[in-house]
Design an enzyme around this catalytic site. Structure first.
Site, short mmCIF file in Angstrom:
data_model
loop_
_atom_site.label_atom_id
_atom_site.label_comp_id
_atom_site.label_asym_id
_atom_site.label_seq_id
_atom_site.Cartn_x
_atom_site.Cartn_y
_atom_site.Cartn_z
N SER A 154 0.84 -1.19 0.00
CA SER A 154 0.00 0.00 0.00
C SER A 154 0.89 1.25 0.00
O SER A 154 1.64 1.46 -0.96
CB SER A 154 -0.97 -0.04 1.18
OG SER A 154 -2.01 0.87 1.01
N GLU A 216 -9.22 -5.48 -5.43
CA GLU A 216 -8.93 -4.19 -4.80
C GLU A 216 -9.66 -3.08 -5.55
O GLU A 216 -10.33 -3.32 -6.57
CB GLU A 216 -7.42 -3.95 -4.78
CG GLU A 216 -6.65 -4.99 -3.95
CD GLU A 216 -5.25 -4.56 -3.62
OE1 GLU A 216 -5.07 -3.40 -3.19
OE2 GLU A 216 -4.33 -5.39 -3.76
N HIS A 251 -7.52 -5.85 -0.70
CA HIS A 251 -6.34 -5.08 -0.32
C HIS A 251 -5.56 -5.71 0.84
O HIS A 251 -4.34 -5.61 0.89
CB HIS A 251 -6.76 -3.66 0.04
CG HIS A 251 -5.62 -2.70 0.17
ND1 HIS A 251 -4.77 -2.39 -0.87
CD2 HIS A 251 -5.18 -1.96 1.23
CE1 HIS A 251 -3.87 -1.51 -0.48
NE2 HIS A 251 -4.09 -1.24 0.80
#
Length: 276
Positions: A154, A216, A251
């Site tokens: 991320s 995601e 995610h």
């Protein structure tokens, strides 16, 4: 750098160091998994993982299983870089450490409506990694400098790409998991363009792995998918880029799959890299 404490966990084959480092002398928790065998002639490969408390134990256990002889990979040193909160994702600390400077108006609104934490410390953090943490690991183990990997997820994936584009000499293997390419209205893409122009003259052999979960956010999947094409022209100049998209993963759920692929990426012998 000041080291104030060390905890050893022999039954787990790992230890934790508390350090105060960087220009701000901030506290970090350095989690280290010891290799399970003797070092190869070149030394141990090393994997540096951001958000250490989120990924270290999964990665270290996977490495222990996948480096068993006679058919496993070479033993590896796994280093998790975490924070004193022990949180899996310490948003305040990681937002500063993993990002480039940005104005609040250039960032999307947060789901809870709160302001973003302080940001912009990416280069300070990379200095800390390069000048303090990596020498610390080299003082503890004989390190193979041609097999060192950096992994982030991320915002950590954003930092990995920033590191590659601005410091390709830092490590040999860069793994950007679900990278936040959107940060600061896609300012990273300007760094990419500069990297495209500068990299051929550096005569380096480097590898980049991008991982993403197919479930995601759509823009993140699209952003990750575009990067290999943007970097394709550098293949003839020594940059190997690959993308792994994991079906059915979001995610957070994508992390175990990404870590397993990271091990293969970081530890498979590469004849080109071995000649550097």
């Amino acid at each position: 750098m000041t080291i104030t404490n060390e905890r050893s966990y022999p039954h787990l084959g790992c230890e934790e160091h508390v350090i105060y480092a960087g220009v701000r002398r901030q506290e970090y928790r350095i989690l280290i998994s010891h290799p399970t065998g003797e070092a190869p002639p070149e030394g141990y490969p090393v994997i540096y993982a951001l958000d250490g408390h989120a990924v270290f134990h999964t990665l270290a256990e996977s490495a222990r299983l996948q480096t068993r002889k006679p058919h496993g990979y070479d033993p590896v040193v796994v280093v998790g870089i975490g924070y004193p909160s022990g949180e899996s994702f310490d948003m305040k600390r990681r937002c500063y450490d993993f990002t480039m400077p940005a104005e609040e108006q250039q960032l999307p609104k947060r789901p809870d409506g709160s302001q973003w934490p302080e940001s912009g410390g990416a280069d300070e953090f990379l200095d800390l990694l390069q000048l303090e943490i990596m020498p610390m690991i080299a003082s503890l183990f004989r390190v193979d400098t041609q097999r060192q990997a950096l992994f982030g997820h991320s915002l950590g994936g954003l930092l990995v790409l920033h590191a590659l584009f601005t410091r390709p000499e830092l490590v040999t293997h860069y793994t950007a998991g679900s990278p936040s390419v959107w940060w600061n209205d896609y300012a990273l893409l300007a760094e990419l363009e500069q990297f495209l122009a500068a990299y051929p003259a550096k005569a380096l052999q480097r590898k980049l792995l991008i991982t993403i979960g197919a479930d995601e956010l759509e823009h993140m999947v699209e952003d990750a998918g575009k990067l290999p094409g943007r970097l394709a022209s550098l293949a003839e100049h020594g940059l190997q880029t690959s993308l792994n998209e994991f079906a059915g993963e979001s995610h957070v759920s994508v992390l175990p799959a990404a870590l397993s692929r990271l091990l293969r990426f970081a530890l498979e012998k590469d004849e080109i890299l071995e000649q550097v």
